[in-house]
Scaffold this motif. Structure first.
Motif, PDB file in Angstrom:
ATOM      1  N   ILE A  96       0.843  -1.204   0.000  1.00  0.00           N
ATOM      2  CA  ILE A  96       0.000   0.000   0.000  1.00  0.00           C
ATOM      3  C   ILE A  96       0.873   1.248   0.000  1.00  0.00           C
ATOM      4  O   ILE A  96       0.634   2.193  -0.755  1.00  0.00           O
ATOM      5  CB  ILE A  96      -0.960  -0.003   1.209  1.00  0.00           C
ATOM      6  N   ASN A  97       1.909   1.255   0.834  1.00  0.00           N
ATOM      7  CA  ASN A  97       2.808   2.405   0.868  1.00  0.00           C
ATOM      8  C   ASN A  97       3.538   2.595  -0.456  1.00  0.00           C
ATOM      9  O   ASN A  97       3.877   3.715  -0.829  1.00  0.00           O
ATOM     10  CB  ASN A  97       3.830   2.238   2.004  1.00  0.00           C
ATOM     11  N   ASN A  98       3.791   1.515  -1.165  1.00  0.00           N
ATOM     12  CA  ASN A  98       4.530   1.610  -2.425  1.00  0.00           C
ATOM     13  C   ASN A  98       3.656   2.020  -3.602  1.00  0.00           C
ATOM     14  O   ASN A  98       4.183   2.420  -4.647  1.00  0.00           O
ATOM     15  CB  ASN A  98       5.200   0.271  -2.741  1.00  0.00           C
ATOM     16  N   GLY A 136      -4.364   2.458   5.586  1.00  0.00           N
ATOM     17  CA  GLY A 136      -3.665   1.231   5.227  1.00  0.00           C
ATOM     18  C   GLY A 136      -2.157   1.388   5.277  1.00  0.00           C
ATOM     19  O   GLY A 136      -1.429   0.446   5.622  1.00  0.00           O
ATOM     20  N   CYS A 137      -1.661   2.589   4.917  1.00  0.00           N
ATOM     21  CA  CYS A 137      -0.215   2.857   5.000  1.00  0.00           C
ATOM     22  C   CYS A 137       0.274   2.705   6.433  1.00  0.00           C
ATOM     23  O   CYS A 137       1.282   2.039   6.714  1.00  0.00           O
ATOM     24  CB  CYS A 137       0.093   4.263   4.499  1.00  0.00           C
ATOM     25  N   ASN A 138      -0.466   3.319   7.353  1.00  0.00           N
ATOM     26  CA  ASN A 138      -0.048   3.276   8.755  1.00  0.00           C
ATOM     27  C   ASN A 138      -0.262   1.901   9.371  1.00  0.00           C
ATOM     28  O   ASN A 138       0.474   1.506  10.276  1.00  0.00           O
ATOM     29  CB  ASN A 138      -0.790   4.364   9.527  1.00  0.00           C
ATOM     30  N   LEU A 320      -1.952  -0.785 -11.611  1.00  0.00           N
ATOM     31  CA  LEU A 320      -3.097  -1.054 -10.742  1.00  0.00           C
ATOM     32  C   LEU A 320      -3.572  -2.501 -10.893  1.00  0.00           C
ATOM     33  O   LEU A 320      -3.966  -3.143  -9.903  1.00  0.00           O
ATOM     34  CB  LEU A 320      -4.235  -0.085 -11.060  1.00  0.00           C
ATOM     35  N   GLU A 321      -3.528  -3.004 -12.105  1.00  0.00           N
ATOM     36  CA  GLU A 321      -3.889  -4.409 -12.316  1.00  0.00           C
ATOM     37  C   GLU A 321      -2.901  -5.331 -11.609  1.00  0.00           C
ATOM     38  O   GLU A 321      -3.289  -6.343 -11.005  1.00  0.00           O
ATOM     39  CB  GLU A 321      -3.909  -4.726 -13.813  1.00  0.00           C
ATOM     40  N   GLU A 322      -1.636  -4.966 -11.639  1.00  0.00           N
ATOM     41  CA  GLU A 322      -0.607  -5.797 -11.020  1.00  0.00           C
ATOM     42  C   GLU A 322      -0.778  -5.855  -9.503  1.00  0.00           C
ATOM     43  O   GLU A 322      -0.715  -6.934  -8.901  1.00  0.00           O
ATOM     44  CB  GLU A 322       0.782  -5.267 -11.368  1.00  0.00           C
ATOM     45  N   VAL A 323      -0.994  -4.704  -8.856  1.00  0.00           N
ATOM     46  CA  VAL A 323      -1.113  -4.714  -7.397  1.00  0.00           C
ATOM     47  C   VAL A 323      -2.413  -5.381  -6.953  1.00  0.00           C
ATOM     48  O   VAL A 323      -2.472  -5.973  -5.874  1.00  0.00           O
ATOM     49  CB  VAL A 323      -1.010  -3.287  -6.815  1.00  0.00           C
ATOM     50  N   ASN A 328      -3.671  -8.061  -3.787  1.00  0.00           N
ATOM     51  CA  ASN A 328      -5.095  -7.967  -3.460  1.00  0.00           C
ATOM     52  C   ASN A 328      -5.511  -6.549  -3.075  1.00  0.00           C
ATOM     53  O   ASN A 328      -6.411  -6.346  -2.248  1.00  0.00           O
ATOM     54  CB  ASN A 328      -5.467  -8.944  -2.337  1.00  0.00           C
ATOM     55  N   ILE A 329      -4.868  -5.569  -3.654  1.00  0.00           N
ATOM     56  CA  ILE A 329      -5.255  -4.171  -3.436  1.00  0.00           C
ATOM     57  C   ILE A 329      -6.269  -3.797  -4.509  1.00  0.00           C
ATOM     58  O   ILE A 329      -5.905  -3.509  -5.650  1.00  0.00           O
ATOM     59  CB  ILE A 329      -4.031  -3.238  -3.480  1.00  0.00           C
ATOM     60  N   LYS A 330      -7.534  -3.808  -4.146  1.00  0.00           N
ATOM     61  CA  LYS A 330      -8.609  -3.585  -5.109  1.00  0.00           C
ATOM     62  C   LYS A 330      -8.992  -2.112  -5.251  1.00  0.00           C
ATOM     63  O   LYS A 330      -9.681  -1.746  -6.205  1.00  0.00           O
ATOM     64  CB  LYS A 330      -9.854  -4.388  -4.695  1.00  0.00           C
ATOM     65  N   ASP A 331      -8.581  -1.302  -4.283  1.00  0.00           N
ATOM     66  CA  ASP A 331      -8.983   0.109  -4.302  1.00  0.00           C
ATOM     67  C   ASP A 331      -7.839   1.028  -4.715  1.00  0.00           C
ATOM     68  O   ASP A 331      -7.794   2.193  -4.330  1.00  0.00           O
ATOM     69  CB  ASP A 331      -9.517   0.532  -2.935  1.00  0.00           C
ATOM     70  N   GLY A 332      -6.906   0.514  -5.509  1.00  0.00           N
ATOM     71  CA  GLY A 332      -5.764   1.323  -5.930  1.00  0.00           C
ATOM     72  C   GLY A 332      -6.174   2.574  -6.679  1.00  0.00           C
ATOM     73  O   GLY A 332      -5.608   3.654  -6.472  1.00  0.00           O
TER      74      GLY A 332
END
Length: 378
Positions: A96-98, A136-138, A320-323, A328-332
């Motif tokens: 998420i941070n990346n 999510g970052c924190n 965004l597709e890759e993450v 499983n980051i769906k809200d990128g």
């Protein structure tokens, strides 16, 4: 008079020792001694001591205590109390941070609006986003027993090679040190991305493992690389490396008083301003040094710029597709939608930054003064 048991007495001694040690925080940074980033963090240490009347001090350990890849687990485990992390080395721990820093290459779209102030605009926006808009970052930092305190950012990334790079065709097959999003750019323009750390760049260029570096021009001086490059394309690929939070061990943070945590926030605004300013100033000095050593320094050829713009348009959707698939980051997309207006705000503010003092004041007023040190990191 009640007599303490042996175990209680030992526990008391340990507790007192822990408190005493917490007053001098060990700060790990992967850069070598006397480099600009180390000097900035030494100024940060001085600022912490000044703000706390010497009650809280910071000792900076350049490259010796922890390398860049070791810093995150080292801060987590208390080997260092604080450190300059490079989250890109840890994609599994910090997806998420990346995510947002992986789009830094889009800074090329802002053109002259932020030229020479790229680090100030992007790192400030990312700091504000991380503190207030990215739970999510924190949460990721918490999972690593860390607390976010500020961000260090380089100046813009350029293409620096030991071969002529006069056109996009000349990039085909070149082996380029290129992290994260710049690795994707390298592949897109026909080069071969090589994953090595900052500390390995000199050896890689010296031994012929690398043809090019995709990095901030300031690194030429930080890592003694000036004599190893012959051609520098200014303006591409663009973007800044801002995925470098300054984090503190969570147990250490919570053991500090509210006043000491507030001092770290104030010092964080100071060091973030100094760090970005130092990189922007070092860029000009490094390019002058490269010219003096015989390197050709010029704006990138139009064919490389056009190829880069083409990449920028296509890359975000692919990233965004890759993450989503890998982490499983769906809200990128929503994360980028949240970040974009914050970045636009800081692009506007960056136009008025004419000194490091002005920048520090912006950071304090707009971000750091608003952090509640009684809840942040708990």
């Amino acid at each position: 008079m009640r007599i303490l048991s042996t175990s209680c007495a030992v526990a008391a001694v340990i507790a007192l020792t822990t408190v005493a040690e917490a007053k001098e925080l060990r700060f790990a940074i992967g850069y070598p001694p006397n480099s600009a980033p180390v000097k900035v963090m030494e100024e940060y240490a001085a600022k912490v001591s000044e703000l706390t009347g010497g009650d809280l001090t910071v000792k900076v350990f350049p490259s010796s205590l922890l390398s860049f890849p070791e810093t995150s687990p080292g801060v987590r485990d208390g080997i260092a109390d604080m450190g300059l992390l490079a989250t890109g080395y840890h994609p599994t721990e910090y997806p998420i941070n990346n995510l947002v820093p992986n789009t830094t290459i889009q800074m090329i779209n802002f053109g002259d609006d932020v030229k020479g102030r790229e680090a100030m605009a992007f790192a400030s926006a990312l700091t504000e986003y991380t503190f207030f808009h990215c739970p999510g970052c924190n949460d990721e930092f918490k999972a690593q027993n860390q607390v976010f305190t500020s961000i260090a950012s380089t100046s813009a990334y350029y293409l620096m090679c030991n071969k002529p790079i006069g056109s996009a065709d000349a990039l085909a097959g070149l082996r380029m040190r290129a992290p994260s999003n710049w690795a994707r750019w390298t592949a897109y323009v026909g080069g071969n991305p090589v994953s090595i750390t900052l500390g390995e760049m000199n050896e890689g260029m010296s031994q012929g493992v690398l043809d090019c570096l995709v990095a901030s021009a300031a690194e030429l001086v930080n890592w003694n690389l000036t004599s190893l490059v012959t051609d520098i394309a200014v303006g591409v690929p663009g973007g800044v490396a801002a995925g470098a939070p300054v984090n503190i061990n969570r147990d250490t943070w919570q053991a500090l008083s509210a006043e000491e945590r507030s001092a770290l926030m104030k010092a964080g605004a100071y060091s973030q301003a100094q760090y970005a300013w130092a990189f922007q100033q070092a860029e000009a000095q490094a390019l002058d040094a490269a010219k003096a050593a015989g390197a050709k320094v010029a704006d990138a050829d139009a064919s490389i710029v056009d190829k880069t713009k083409e990449f920028v348009v296509k890359d975000t959707a692919a990233m965004l597709e890759e993450v989503a698939s890998k982490y499983n980051i769906k809200d990128g997309s929503a994360m980028l939608d949240t970040f974009t207006p914050i970045l636009e705000k800081w692009v506007g503010l960056a136009k008025d930054i004419d000194s490091v003092e002005t920048y520090e004041e912006f950071l304090w007023t707009e971000i750091f003064s608003k952090v509640d040190v009684n809840t942040h990191g708990f």
